[in-house]
Design a protein around this motif. Structure first.
Motif, PDB file in Angstrom:
ATOM      1  N   VAL A 300      -8.942 -32.198 -15.519  1.00  0.00           N
ATOM      2  CA  VAL A 300      -7.389 -33.047 -16.127  1.00  0.00           C
ATOM      3  C   VAL A 300      -6.331 -32.014 -14.737  1.00  0.00           C
ATOM      4  O   VAL A 300      -5.541 -31.384 -14.635  1.00  0.00           O
ATOM      5  CB  VAL A 300      -6.860 -31.473 -16.827  1.00  0.00           C
ATOM      6  CG1 VAL A 300      -7.556 -31.458 -18.265  1.00  0.00           C
ATOM      7  CG2 VAL A 300      -7.816 -29.851 -16.231  1.00  0.00           C
ATOM      8  N   GLY A 301      -7.481 -32.315 -13.888  1.00  0.00           N
ATOM      9  CA  GLY A 301      -6.936 -32.246 -12.575  1.00  0.00           C
ATOM     10  C   GLY A 301      -6.854 -30.372 -11.954  1.00  0.00           C
ATOM     11  O   GLY A 301      -7.536 -29.364 -12.453  1.00  0.00           O
ATOM     12  N   GLY A 302      -6.125 -30.523 -10.792  1.00  0.00           N
ATOM     13  CA  GLY A 302      -5.408 -28.532 -10.280  1.00  0.00           C
ATOM     14  C   GLY A 302      -6.632 -28.569  -9.029  1.00  0.00           C
ATOM     15  O   GLY A 302      -7.591 -28.642  -9.053  1.00  0.00           O
ATOM     16  N   ALA A 303      -6.467 -27.016  -9.136  1.00  0.00           N
ATOM     17  CA  ALA A 303      -7.407 -26.187  -8.263  1.00  0.00           C
ATOM     18  C   ALA A 303      -7.176 -24.758  -8.006  1.00  0.00           C
ATOM     19  O   ALA A 303      -6.254 -23.903  -7.437  1.00  0.00           O
ATOM     20  CB  ALA A 303      -6.290 -26.596  -6.277  1.00  0.00           C
ATOM     21  N   VAL A 304      -8.107 -24.989  -8.159  1.00  0.00           N
ATOM     22  CA  VAL A 304      -8.700 -22.862  -9.070  1.00  0.00           C
ATOM     23  C   VAL A 304      -9.619 -22.870  -8.424  1.00  0.00           C
ATOM     24  O   VAL A 304     -11.278 -23.030  -8.150  1.00  0.00           O
ATOM     25  CB  VAL A 304      -8.790 -22.911 -10.181  1.00  0.00           C
ATOM     26  CG1 VAL A 304      -8.596 -21.306 -10.761  1.00  0.00           C
ATOM     27  CG2 VAL A 304      -6.882 -23.426 -11.179  1.00  0.00           C
ATOM     28  N   SER A 305      -9.672 -21.938  -6.950  1.00  0.00           N
ATOM     29  CA  SER A 305     -11.281 -21.604  -6.375  1.00  0.00           C
ATOM     30  C   SER A 305     -12.303 -20.997  -7.000  1.00  0.00           C
ATOM     31  O   SER A 305     -11.846 -19.956  -7.570  1.00  0.00           O
ATOM     32  CB  SER A 305     -10.573 -21.188  -4.819  1.00  0.00           C
ATOM     33  OG  SER A 305     -10.183 -19.486  -5.612  1.00  0.00           O
ATOM     34  N   VAL A 306     -13.288 -22.104  -6.876  1.00  0.00           N
ATOM     35  CA  VAL A 306     -14.534 -20.758  -7.480  1.00  0.00           C
ATOM     36  C   VAL A 306     -15.716 -20.926  -6.988  1.00  0.00           C
ATOM     37  O   VAL A 306     -16.093 -21.533  -5.903  1.00  0.00           O
ATOM     38  CB  VAL A 306     -14.968 -21.582  -8.346  1.00  0.00           C
ATOM     39  CG1 VAL A 306     -16.062 -21.267  -9.480  1.00  0.00           C
ATOM     40  CG2 VAL A 306     -13.598 -22.201 -10.046  1.00  0.00           C
ATOM     41  N   CYS A 307     -16.268 -19.505  -6.573  1.00  0.00           N
ATOM     42  CA  CYS A 307     -17.125 -19.220  -5.440  1.00  0.00           C
ATOM     43  C   CYS A 307     -17.946 -18.701  -5.265  1.00  0.00           C
ATOM     44  O   CYS A 307     -17.937 -17.654  -6.221  1.00  0.00           O
ATOM     45  CB  CYS A 307     -16.498 -18.487  -4.033  1.00  0.00           C
ATOM     46  SG  CYS A 307     -14.797 -19.012  -3.110  1.00  0.00           S
ATOM     47  N   GLY A 308     -18.915 -18.883  -4.943  1.00  0.00           N
ATOM     48  CA  GLY A 308     -20.820 -18.150  -5.633  1.00  0.00           C
ATOM     49  C   GLY A 308     -20.524 -17.966  -4.420  1.00  0.00           C
ATOM     50  O   GLY A 308     -20.818 -18.452  -2.932  1.00  0.00           O
ATOM     51  N   GLU A 309     -22.194 -17.206  -4.069  1.00  0.00           N
ATOM     52  CA  GLU A 309     -22.799 -16.671  -3.437  1.00  0.00           C
ATOM     53  C   GLU A 309     -24.520 -17.038  -3.453  1.00  0.00           C
ATOM     54  O   GLU A 309     -24.750 -16.305  -4.415  1.00  0.00           O
ATOM     55  CB  GLU A 309     -22.309 -15.600  -2.189  1.00  0.00           C
ATOM     56  CG  GLU A 309     -22.829 -15.194  -0.977  1.00  0.00           C
ATOM     57  CD  GLU A 309     -22.764 -13.634  -0.452  1.00  0.00           C
ATOM     58  OE1 GLU A 309     -22.817 -13.891   0.518  1.00  0.00           O
ATOM     59  OE2 GLU A 309     -21.632 -13.010  -1.226  1.00  0.00           O
ATOM     60  N   GLY A 310     -25.555 -17.062  -2.569  1.00  0.00           N
ATOM     61  CA  GLY A 310     -26.880 -17.545  -2.545  1.00  0.00           C
ATOM     62  C   GLY A 310     -27.389 -17.462  -1.782  1.00  0.00           C
ATOM     63  O   GLY A 310     -26.919 -17.994  -0.295  1.00  0.00           O
ATOM     64  N   LYS A 311     -28.849 -17.162  -1.637  1.00  0.00           N
ATOM     65  CA  LYS A 311     -29.837 -17.232  -0.983  1.00  0.00           C
ATOM     66  C   LYS A 311     -30.631 -17.936  -0.213  1.00  0.00           C
ATOM     67  O   LYS A 311     -31.341 -18.235  -1.833  1.00  0.00           O
ATOM     68  CB  LYS A 311     -30.233 -15.408  -0.830  1.00  0.00           C
ATOM     69  CG  LYS A 311     -31.297 -15.519   0.750  1.00  0.00           C
ATOM     70  CD  LYS A 311     -31.656 -14.174   0.680  1.00  0.00           C
ATOM     71  CE  LYS A 311     -33.122 -14.241   1.918  1.00  0.00           C
ATOM     72  NZ  LYS A 311     -33.466 -12.622   1.889  1.00  0.00           N
ATOM     73  N   VAL A 312     -30.680 -18.681   0.465  1.00  0.00           N
ATOM     74  CA  VAL A 312     -31.287 -20.108  -0.045  1.00  0.00           C
ATOM     75  C   VAL A 312     -33.106 -19.472   0.266  1.00  0.00           C
ATOM     76  O   VAL A 312     -33.645 -19.035   1.305  1.00  0.00           O
ATOM     77  CB  VAL A 312     -31.178 -20.472   1.588  1.00  0.00           C
ATOM     78  CG1 VAL A 312     -31.504 -22.174   1.458  1.00  0.00           C
ATOM     79  CG2 VAL A 312     -29.396 -21.739   1.391  1.00  0.00           C
ATOM     80  N   THR A 313     -33.294 -19.915  -0.613  1.00  0.00           N
ATOM     81  CA  THR A 313     -35.244 -19.501  -0.015  1.00  0.00           C
ATOM     82  C   THR A 313     -36.009 -20.615   0.007  1.00  0.00           C
ATOM     83  O   THR A 313     -37.253 -20.389   0.301  1.00  0.00           O
ATOM     84  CB  THR A 313     -35.460 -19.149  -1.852  1.00  0.00           C
ATOM     85  OG1 THR A 313     -35.406 -19.784  -2.515  1.00  0.00           O
ATOM     86  CG2 THR A 313     -34.939 -18.060  -2.424  1.00  0.00           C
ATOM     87  N   ALA A 314     -35.694 -22.461  -0.070  1.00  0.00           N
ATOM     88  CA  ALA A 314     -36.769 -22.676  -0.118  1.00  0.00           C
ATOM     89  C   ALA A 314     -35.670 -24.571   0.440  1.00  0.00           C
ATOM     90  O   ALA A 314     -34.538 -24.596   0.610  1.00  0.00           O
ATOM     91  CB  ALA A 314     -37.451 -23.311  -0.567  1.00  0.00           C
TER      92      ALA A 314
END
Length: 690
Positions: A300-314
């Motif tokens: 449906v379009g649009g621009a709502v920022s969605v953020c996450g954070e994680g630690k690379v394990t491999a």
């Protein structure tokens, strides 16, 4: 070392996976060429792929040739799995479009080339199977020029067509017809070259022509064409030269800020999520913390920022045909990252998401990162998935949720009222694959209800509604006014504001915008509403208030829930005033059939609501082109063998949406139904205001 992310694309059975095998063998990655029929190829690793002899999932393999690291991505050719191709397009530097020398340009070939040209992805064309009986060169070249692009450059001549020893001889500087034709094609896009070409007294140097070909191929202005056979290897050396010399391989900035794109998600043997990331710049190392997210752009379009954070394990990378563990992955490579549990297909990692996070902290309404707009049409079919054993309902939901991680266009749709789960589809083959995957990988045996067509709704005109805080029948501590208006076709959903900036807290504004887009997934008739503008015309809220002992009281203060719960009521009231028009998906079709059955085929096409254009004759055959509702394509496919004595050939692909005439189709709602105010409030707040 220079790197090149190369996609191999084709209509099903054109020999795409066989070409991948041949390229790996020529590059010295494999000692023996696998067979699609025997299920022994490198890239078709899934059991289902080996059983069916088709590519279902995109696969990556890396090799080095002529000083270039090529990350080759083999994609599905069957139109039911176009979503896999969709995701790959976002990470390609160049492509090879494979065409069969026997069947020529087919329906999916045209869909793919149209998209490659629109996205300006540099593309070489490889006409495969010149060793097969019925192979043609001139006929295929004409079809490519007429139906794909007139800006093509045949890079050599095929000989011995239809025989095992069929071969390909590249053109060179001594071929005057080739250099003249090359100059003519290049001059169309280069004024200086055009002037030199018209000056007969100054022959164009061959080196200048080759440099011009490389430059214009890299800008997707022209498309070199090669002939050959993936089975025998004819023409493959010339194609590899074209890949390394004409497509835009480049050095990557490994020291720059981390940036990359997730184009595929898998699950490991322990159930852990594995993200396939095309690294654009920088280097990611094990134990790095990464920001990731997207702009929220969906169907449906649009621009709502969605953020996450994680630690690379491999981290794993592709190297010389194998997947190997590494401590880092740098720009230009494709890495498999573990440890990012919430990451999704389409997410951007690194620097771009840091900008999003900073913008959010600064109070911006939204931040822009690379768009997730679809390049191909969305699925036009859906079906309800039913577990054979009622005890498997929970397991089915979990399994489908994992499949949606790998293919977001499956678009899981849950109906809590009827206890049903439906999925979106491109076709019946995809349905069979989902059924087999659920049984083989998750141990869940399922059946499907009848496949139905997915329609869409568009606003018929403008409509407005408002609910004011403190006035019946509004039970929420929020004031919202919304206006709905039609927008240009293909524009999706646009959210606008007429209220003063700062007059409403950012959290409440985001709650309204997100809820608007979620609510419009089901319009007046239950279909997704597209191509509309929604404007916030009025707002109000109760500031945070506390009792004397400083205990926050949400009964006195507005919360995000007030705005999320009120928005659907206001929006659907405005949409109901505007009215909506229902549109059904239409396919364009191309039907070749014997001339003597043409008369009997027309009534069948009419019954299926197909609209054919004036036919053309091709020897003893008739060629019909026209439009047909997507809902009728499967029935036409089933009736075609009997109708044409097995000689008919049908090609079809989604083209556009067309207004439904007659009774309007509807779809049961899966939300709290804001069109029914009393029932909605009983479900949301357990009471009815006023």
């Amino acid at each position: 070392m220079r790197t090149l992310n190369l996609g191999i694309l084709a209509h099903v059975d054109a020999g795409k996976t066989s070409l991948t095998e041949r390229l790996l063998h020529t590059a010295g990655v494999i000692d023996e060429i696998g067979s699609v029929d025997d299920g022994s190829t490198q890239t078709d690793s899934l059991t289902l792929e080996r059983q069916r002899g088709i590519t279902i999932k995109s696969a990556v393999v890396s090799f080095v040739v002529d000083g270039v690291t090529v990350n080759l991505i083999d994609t599905p050719g069957h139109p039911d799995f176009i979503a896999e191709v969709e995701r790959v397009l976002n990470v390609l530097d160049g492509a090879v479009l494979v065409i069969s020398a026997v069947e020529g340009v087919q329906a999916q070939t045209r869909v793919l080339m149209r998209t490659l040209r629109r996205l300006r992805i540099p593309t070489l064309i490889f006409v495969n199977k010149i060793d097969r009986r019925g192979a043609h060169d001139e006929r295929v070249l004409r079809a490519v020029s007429e139906r794909l692009s007139p800006a093509i450059v045949p890079m050599g001549a095929a000989h011995g067509l239809g025989a095992r020893d069929a071969g390909f001889t590249p053109y060179g500087e001594a071929d005057s017809a080739f250099t003249a034709g090359l100059a003519e094609v290049l001059a169309d896009h280069d004024d200086a070259l055009m002037a030199a070409y018209l000056d007969d007294a100054t022959p164009l140097p061959y080196r200048r022509l080759r440099d011009g070909l490389a430059a214009q191929t890299g800008r997707a202005l022209v498309h070199p064409v090669y002939f050959g056979s993936a089975i025998t290897g004819a023409g493959v050396d010339a194609l590899i030269t074209g890949v390394t010399k004409l497509l835009p391989a480049s050095e990557r900035d490994t020291e720059g800020p981390v940036s990359g794109t997730v184009f595929k998600i898998e699950r490991g043997t322990a159930g852990e999520k594995i993200a396939y990331v095309r690294m654009v710049s920088g280097t990611v190392r094990t134990r790095d913390k990464l920001l990731f997210g997207r702009d929220g752009a969906d169907s449906v379009g649009g621009a709502v920022s969605v953020c996450g954070e994680g630690k690379v394990t491999a981290i794993s990378v592709f190297d010389q045909g194998a997947v190997v563990s590494r401590g880092s992955v740098e720009a230009g490579r494709i890495g498999l990252l573990r440890g990012l549990g919430d990451i999704r297909i389409g997410d951007t990692i690194g620097a771009a998401m840091a900008a999003v996070d900073a913008a959010d902290r600064a109070g911006a309404s939204s931040a822009q990162v690379p768009s997730g707009q679809w390049h191909f049409a969305p699925p036009t079919l859906e079906t309800v998935v039913v577990p054979r054993s009622p005890a498997d309902k929970g397991a089915l939901h979990e399994a489908l949720a994992q499949l949606v991680e790998q293919d977001p266009l499956i678009n899981l749709r849950q109906d809590a009222i009827r206890q049903e789960i439906s999925v979106s589809l491109y076709g019946e083959v995809q349905k069979e694959v989902i059924q087999a995957t659920l049984a083989n990988d998750f141990g869940v045996d399922v059946t499907f209800r009848e496949t139905t067509t997915i329609c869409v709704e568009r606003p018929a005109g403008p409509g407005e509604a408002v609910e004011i805080m403190g006035k019946d029948p509004n039970p929420f501590l929020a004031t919202i006014g919304l206006r709905v208006e039609p927008a240009p076709h293909g524009s999706g959903v646009e959210f606008r504001r007429e209220i003063e900036l700062g007059s409403l807290p950012l959290a409440f504004l985001k709650a309204i915008e997100e809820t608007v887009k979620q609510t419009l997934l089901q319009g007046i008739h239950g279909w997704q509403v597209i191509d509309c503008a929604v404007t916030l015309t009025r707002s109000g809220y109760a500031p945070r208030q506390s009792h004397a002992h400083a205990v926050f009281d949400k009964s006195m203060s507005s919360t995000g829930g007030d705005f999320r719960n009120l928005t659907p009521l206001v929006l659907m009231a405005a949409l109901k005033q505007a009215g909506t028009v229902v549109y059904e998906p239409m396919h364009r079709f191309r039907l070749e059939l014997p001339a003597d059955v043409y008369g009997s085929a027309l009534p069948v096409l009419a019954k299926l609501r197909a609209v054919p254009r004036t036919p053309s004759t091709h020897g003893s055959s008739y060629l019909l082109e026209g439009e047909i509702p997507a809902a009728q394509v499967h029935e036409l496919e089933q009736r075609l063998p009997t109708l044409t004595r097995g000689e008919g050939v049908l090609e079809s692909a989604f083209d556009h949406y067309e207004q439904v005439t007659g009774p309007l189709p509807s779809r049961p709602r899966t939300d709290h139904d804001p069109l029914n105010r009393k029932e909605y409030l009983l479900r949301v707040v357990r009471r009815v205001a006023g």
